[in-house]
Design a protein around this motif. Structure first.
Motif, PDB file in Angstrom:
ATOM      1  N   LEU A 137      56.826  53.949  -9.920  1.00  0.00           N
ATOM      2  CA  LEU A 137      56.716  54.426  -8.525  1.00  0.00           C
ATOM      3  C   LEU A 137      56.767  55.841  -8.137  1.00  0.00           C
ATOM      4  N   LYS A 138      56.004  56.320  -7.244  1.00  0.00           N
ATOM      5  CA  LYS A 138      55.901  57.650  -7.223  1.00  0.00           C
ATOM      6  C   LYS A 138      56.988  58.467  -6.697  1.00  0.00           C
ATOM      7  N   GLY A 139      57.722  57.596  -5.832  1.00  0.00           N
ATOM      8  CA  GLY A 139      58.964  58.295  -5.065  1.00  0.00           C
ATOM      9  C   GLY A 139      59.329  57.374  -3.706  1.00  0.00           C
ATOM     10  N   ALA A 140      59.943  58.087  -3.123  1.00  0.00           N
ATOM     11  CA  ALA A 140      60.347  57.474  -1.745  1.00  0.00           C
ATOM     12  C   ALA A 140      59.186  56.861  -0.884  1.00  0.00           C
ATOM     13  N   GLU A 141      59.203  55.793  -0.306  1.00  0.00           N
ATOM     14  CA  GLU A 141      58.522  55.054   0.538  1.00  0.00           C
ATOM     15  C   GLU A 141      57.534  54.075  -0.593  1.00  0.00           C
ATOM     16  N   GLY A 142      57.845  54.189  -1.787  1.00  0.00           N
ATOM     17  CA  GLY A 142      57.318  53.299  -2.638  1.00  0.00           C
ATOM     18  C   GLY A 142      57.647  51.571  -2.401  1.00  0.00           C
ATOM     19  N   VAL A 143      56.791  50.587  -2.726  1.00  0.00           N
ATOM     20  CA  VAL A 143      57.115  49.288  -2.598  1.00  0.00           C
ATOM     21  C   VAL A 143      56.980  48.658  -3.549  1.00  0.00           C
ATOM     22  N   GLY A 144      57.748  47.577  -3.483  1.00  0.00           N
ATOM     23  CA  GLY A 144      57.761  46.515  -4.823  1.00  0.00           C
ATOM     24  C   GLY A 144      57.986  45.140  -4.299  1.00  0.00           C
ATOM     25  N   TYR A 145      57.116  44.116  -4.873  1.00  0.00           N
ATOM     26  CA  TYR A 145      57.175  42.821  -4.543  1.00  0.00           C
ATOM     27  C   TYR A 145      57.264  42.062  -5.865  1.00  0.00           C
ATOM     28  N   PHE A 146      58.340  40.948  -5.911  1.00  0.00           N
ATOM     29  CA  PHE A 146      58.475  40.266  -6.920  1.00  0.00           C
ATOM     30  C   PHE A 146      59.069  38.689  -6.323  1.00  0.00           C
ATOM     31  N   GLY A 147      59.220  37.703  -7.438  1.00  0.00           N
ATOM     32  CA  GLY A 147      59.598  36.366  -6.815  1.00  0.00           C
ATOM     33  C   GLY A 147      60.969  36.004  -7.485  1.00  0.00           C
ATOM     34  N   LEU A 148      61.541  35.208  -6.733  1.00  0.00           N
ATOM     35  CA  LEU A 148      62.949  34.715  -7.078  1.00  0.00           C
ATOM     36  C   LEU A 148      63.205  33.293  -6.622  1.00  0.00           C
ATOM     37  N   THR A 149      63.576  32.583  -7.343  1.00  0.00           N
ATOM     38  CA  THR A 149      63.771  31.047  -6.944  1.00  0.00           C
ATOM     39  C   THR A 149      65.212  30.785  -6.474  1.00  0.00           C
ATOM     40  N   HIS A 150      65.205  29.485  -6.097  1.00  0.00           N
ATOM     41  CA  HIS A 150      66.698  28.921  -5.922  1.00  0.00           C
ATOM     42  C   HIS A 150      67.154  28.220  -7.015  1.00  0.00           C
ATOM     43  N   LEU A 151      66.067  27.568  -7.668  1.00  0.00           N
ATOM     44  CA  LEU A 151      66.622  26.475  -8.694  1.00  0.00           C
ATOM     45  C   LEU A 151      67.175  27.201  -9.916  1.00  0.00           C
ATOM     46  N   GLU A 152      66.486  28.286 -10.516  1.00  0.00           N
ATOM     47  CA  GLU A 152      67.123  29.180 -11.497  1.00  0.00           C
ATOM     48  C   GLU A 152      67.769  30.422 -11.303  1.00  0.00           C
ATOM     49  N   ALA A 153      68.068  30.597 -10.083  1.00  0.00           N
ATOM     50  CA  ALA A 153      68.838  31.800  -9.454  1.00  0.00           C
ATOM     51  C   ALA A 153      69.899  31.364  -8.577  1.00  0.00           C
ATOM     52  N   SER A 154      71.284  31.119  -8.907  1.00  0.00           N
ATOM     53  CA  SER A 154      72.369  30.827  -8.068  1.00  0.00           C
ATOM     54  C   SER A 154      72.580  32.105  -6.913  1.00  0.00           C
ATOM     55  N   ARG A 155      73.334  31.900  -5.677  1.00  0.00           N
ATOM     56  CA  ARG A 155      73.492  32.858  -4.904  1.00  0.00           C
ATOM     57  C   ARG A 155      74.328  33.839  -5.373  1.00  0.00           C
ATOM     58  N   VAL A 156      75.255  33.678  -6.505  1.00  0.00           N
ATOM     59  CA  VAL A 156      75.719  34.893  -7.327  1.00  0.00           C
ATOM     60  C   VAL A 156      74.826  35.462  -8.092  1.00  0.00           C
ATOM     61  N   LYS A 157      73.869  34.979  -8.514  1.00  0.00           N
ATOM     62  CA  LYS A 157      72.938  35.819  -8.962  1.00  0.00           C
ATOM     63  C   LYS A 157      72.036  36.674  -8.034  1.00  0.00           C
TER      64      LYS A 157
END
Length: 250
Positions: A137-157
């Motif tokens: 990313l170029k710097g401030a104001e950069g944006v990211g998108y990603f996916g995250l599940t509930h099935l394979e990622a606990s609340r702790v994760k």
């Protein structure tokens, strides 16, 4: 959507070697329009780390991005996208074979407005994917998108991932629950000796619905972002598999 579905009709089959699982085509197109609605497509330079969902093609079909760059380890996917790129004459689409365990090249660092990745969900794996993306990313104001599940990622994760996001200089602006539905091979659920079957408290039959979903995150850099991991990382199959990997082949 019709144009996108026609383009991806003969896409390569998803393989467990890279923990692939394609989302529904309508979800890929929905990604693009959500990003557009939030000002993250038109005139933007966009990086995709992994593109088995072929989001690059959906983006380029709109004619909105300034440039799209795909970093992908699977040569089948790169060849498939490249054939379409050649046919369409898209000279603003760059394709690079890349292993996330290696640092990104200097020419890619601080070069993009937006990134999109659908990462592995091991603790170190997702930290690695996000770090590599953040470094571009170029710097401030950069944006990211990603996916995250509930099935394979606990609340702790989730908690530790969100701490990483904050520590890298981002705020979470959006989380959309169950945004993606994955078209997993239903026979593989039984045939690949997955934990979702082995550890289930009841007998598991072949699924009759697409049950695997993930939530879509959008993050925004409030300052110049700093990746947590910068050097080469030595990870084997543990990049893809941990104690919470219920639908991932060990």
């Amino acid at each position: 959507l019709e144009r996108f579905e026609e383009l991806v009709k003969f896409r390569p089959r998803a393989i467990s070697e890279y923990d692939q699982g394609y989302i529904e085509p309508k979800d890929t197109v929905a990604r693009v329009f959500l990003m557009y609605e939030l000002g993250d497509v038109e005139g933007k330079e966009i990086l995709l780390l992994g593109d088995d969902d072929l989001t690059s093609l959906a983006l380029l079909l709109t004619g909105w991005p300034k440039r799209v760059t795909v970093l992908e380890i699977d040569e089948r996917i790169l060849e498939f996208i490249n054939d379409i790129k050649t046919d369409k004459g898209w000279d603003n689409l760059d394709l690079i074979r890349y292993d996330v365990r290696e640092p990104v090249s200097d020419k890619l660092k601080e070069s993009f407005d937006v990134f999109f990745t659908d990462p592995v969900e091991t603790r170190e794996g997702i930290r690695l994917f996000l770090s590599r993306c953040v470094s571009t990313l170029k710097g401030a104001e950069g944006v990211g998108y990603f996916g995250l599940t509930h099935l394979e990622a606990s609340r702790v994760k989730w908690h530790t991932i969100q701490q990483d996001i904050l520590n890298m200089g981002f705020v979470i602006t959006d989380i959309i629950r169950n945004f993606h539905t994955y078209l997993l091979n239903r026979d593989d659920i039984l045939n690949l000796d997955l934990r979702v079957v082995k550890d289930a408290p009841v007998s598991v039959n072949r699924p009759d619905i697409d049950f695997y979903t993930s939530n879509l995150f959008r993050i925004y850099a409030i300052k110049k972002p700093e990746p947590i991991l910068k050097d080469k990382v030595e990870l084997g199959r543990d990049l893809y598999f941990d104690e919470e990997a219920y639908v991932t082949k060990k």
